[in-house]
Design a protein around this motif. Structure first.
Motif, short mmCIF file in Angstrom:
data_model
loop_
_atom_site.label_atom_id
_atom_site.label_comp_id
_atom_site.label_asym_id
_atom_site.label_seq_id
_atom_site.Cartn_x
_atom_site.Cartn_y
_atom_site.Cartn_z
N THR A 61 1.18 -1.39 0.02
CA THR A 61 0.28 -0.45 -0.26
C THR A 61 1.08 1.42 -0.50
O THR A 61 0.59 2.34 -1.45
CB THR A 61 -0.50 -0.15 1.19
OG1 THR A 61 -1.76 -0.93 1.44
CG2 THR A 61 -1.82 1.77 0.75
N SER A 111 3.17 1.41 -3.54
CA SER A 111 1.89 1.57 -4.24
C SER A 111 1.41 3.17 -4.44
O SER A 111 1.87 3.78 -5.87
CB SER A 111 1.38 0.68 -4.52
OG SER A 111 -0.04 0.69 -3.58
N PHE A 112 1.24 3.29 -3.05
CA PHE A 112 0.72 5.18 -3.26
C PHE A 112 2.44 5.85 -3.14
O PHE A 112 1.55 7.21 -3.77
CB PHE A 112 0.11 5.29 -1.71
CG PHE A 112 -0.24 6.37 -1.45
CD1 PHE A 112 -1.54 6.98 -2.43
CD2 PHE A 112 -0.01 7.24 -0.58
CE1 PHE A 112 -1.90 8.66 -2.36
CE2 PHE A 112 0.02 8.88 -0.06
CZ PHE A 112 -0.82 9.28 -0.52
N GLN A 130 -5.45 3.24 1.05
CA GLN A 130 -5.59 1.63 0.78
C GLN A 130 -6.49 2.09 -0.55
O GLN A 130 -5.78 0.44 -0.53
CB GLN A 130 -7.01 2.53 1.60
CG GLN A 130 -6.49 3.03 3.11
CD GLN A 130 -7.65 2.47 4.16
OE1 GLN A 130 -8.52 3.45 3.81
NE2 GLN A 130 -7.09 2.77 6.08
N THR A 145 -5.45 2.46 -2.95
CA THR A 145 -4.27 1.96 -4.06
C THR A 145 -3.43 1.06 -3.89
O THR A 145 -2.90 0.19 -5.01
CB THR A 145 -3.49 3.93 -4.08
OG1 THR A 145 -3.40 4.94 -4.45
CG2 THR A 145 -1.96 3.06 -4.86
N GLY A 146 -3.67 0.75 -2.72
CA GLY A 146 -3.13 -0.57 -2.57
C GLY A 146 -3.70 -2.02 -2.35
O GLY A 146 -3.88 -2.98 -3.37
N GLU A 147 -5.08 -1.74 -2.69
CA GLU A 147 -6.44 -2.43 -2.91
C GLU A 147 -5.85 -2.75 -4.65
O GLU A 147 -5.98 -3.94 -5.35
CB GLU A 147 -7.42 -1.81 -2.74
CG GLU A 147 -7.78 -2.18 -1.44
CD GLU A 147 -7.75 -3.44 -0.53
OE1 GLU A 147 -7.83 -4.91 -1.12
OE2 GLU A 147 -7.02 -3.23 0.58
N LYS A 204 -2.86 -4.65 -5.72
CA LYS A 204 -2.47 -5.95 -5.51
C LYS A 204 -3.68 -6.62 -6.81
O LYS A 204 -3.34 -8.15 -6.92
CB LYS A 204 -3.76 -6.57 -4.13
CG LYS A 204 -3.23 -6.54 -3.29
CD LYS A 204 -4.19 -6.28 -1.84
CE LYS A 204 -3.39 -5.96 -0.47
NZ LYS A 204 -4.58 -6.66 0.57
#
Length: 280
Positions: free
Chosen positions: A4, A7-8, A259, A261-263, A266
């Protein structure tokens, strides 16, 4: 958590870098002296000077800057303020222009990167009484084949095509349970009753399969352009929905965006590129 955060920061860095490059490139092209090109906000972590410009990486990652000589003082040699009104306007607006063009690049790359897509048949489970779907004869057990000649391969397709055409008549090709097909004209509603949706159908997916897709650049670029246009239409429709009270506003701060961005990360590189384009 690590995915998360990383990637953010990468997504934010790409968006900020594109914005500041717009200012930087147009300033250099207009012979405006750029004193520092920074990613992040001070305190400075380190910097490298090349020619007259210091390129720096700074501690606070949410931001960036292009420091130009004499932004408000026309007496300074090669200052921004000493340039004509047109040049100043170009340099100052170039960042926003780059952020408008960045989605085209990101969407195009997203189409070129191999990615998994779940496809299947979109089956009608329920039809709300007196809804647009009920009025044109759609029944439980029908399969939604295409909308305005665009194949409906999954529920995401159906939702996207529907929200692109709120309030406008569209052609919906359906396959009945007896295998006969019928094309009906339907108008998705702007403000449906709660729980019904724009058309008034509850759907599910059957015969699901996952396929690997990617496009060559000569097809990805036109698709990227189309994706940009459709994204702007979706933005416009979302704003209109807020105005008429069809939807409520949900605001996500930096933590919420991180959050999300993290999802998305994946799910793979291609969805992350699309999400970055959306944020830009």
């Amino acid at each position: 958590m690590l995915i998360t955060i990383v990637s953010f920061l990468v997504v934010i860095a790409v968006i900020i870098l594109a914005h500041e490059l717009g200012h930087f490139i147009t300033a250099k092209a207009s012979r405006v002296k750029v004193e520092e090109f920074g990613l992040g906000y001070p305190p400075r972590l380190f910097g490298i000077k090349r020619g007259e410009t210091l390129y720096s990486l700074n501690a606070i990652p949410i931001g960036g800057f292009t420091k130009m000589a004499g932004e408000e003082d026309p007496k300074i040699k090669r200052s921004l303020a000493s340039k004509g009104r047109g040049i100043r306007l170009l340099v100052l607006s170039a960042g926003s222009l780059m952020n408008a063009l960045l989605p085209l690049l990101l969407f195009s790359i997203a189409f070129m990167v191999p990615h998994n897509v779940v496809v299947g048949q979109v089956l009608v489970e329920e039809v709300a009484p007196n809804s647009p779907a009920a009025m044109v004869g759609i029944e439980p057990g029908d399969t939604l084949v295409s909308l305005n000649e665009k194949p409906v391969q999954n529920i995401s397709n159906l939702q996207r095509y529907t929200y692109l055409n709120l309030g406008r008549e569209v052609s919906l090709l359906i396959q009945h349970s007896d295998a006969t097909t019928e094309e009906v004209q339907i108008i998705p509603r702007w403000k449906p009753p709660e729980g019904q949706g724009a058309m008034g159908v509850l759907v599910s997916m059957t015969n699901q399969t996952t396929i690997r897709q990617h496009e060559p650049f000569w097809r990805a670029i036109p698709q990227g352009i189309g994706e940009c246009i459709e994204t702007f239409v979706l933005f416009k429709n979302a704003i209109l929905s807020l105005i008429i009270g069809a939807t409520s506003m949900e605001i996500a701060g930096p933590v919420g965006i991180a959050q999300m961005t993290g999802e998305v990360a994946k799910a793979g590189i291609s969805p992350l590129l699309e999400f970055a384009a959306f944020l830009s």
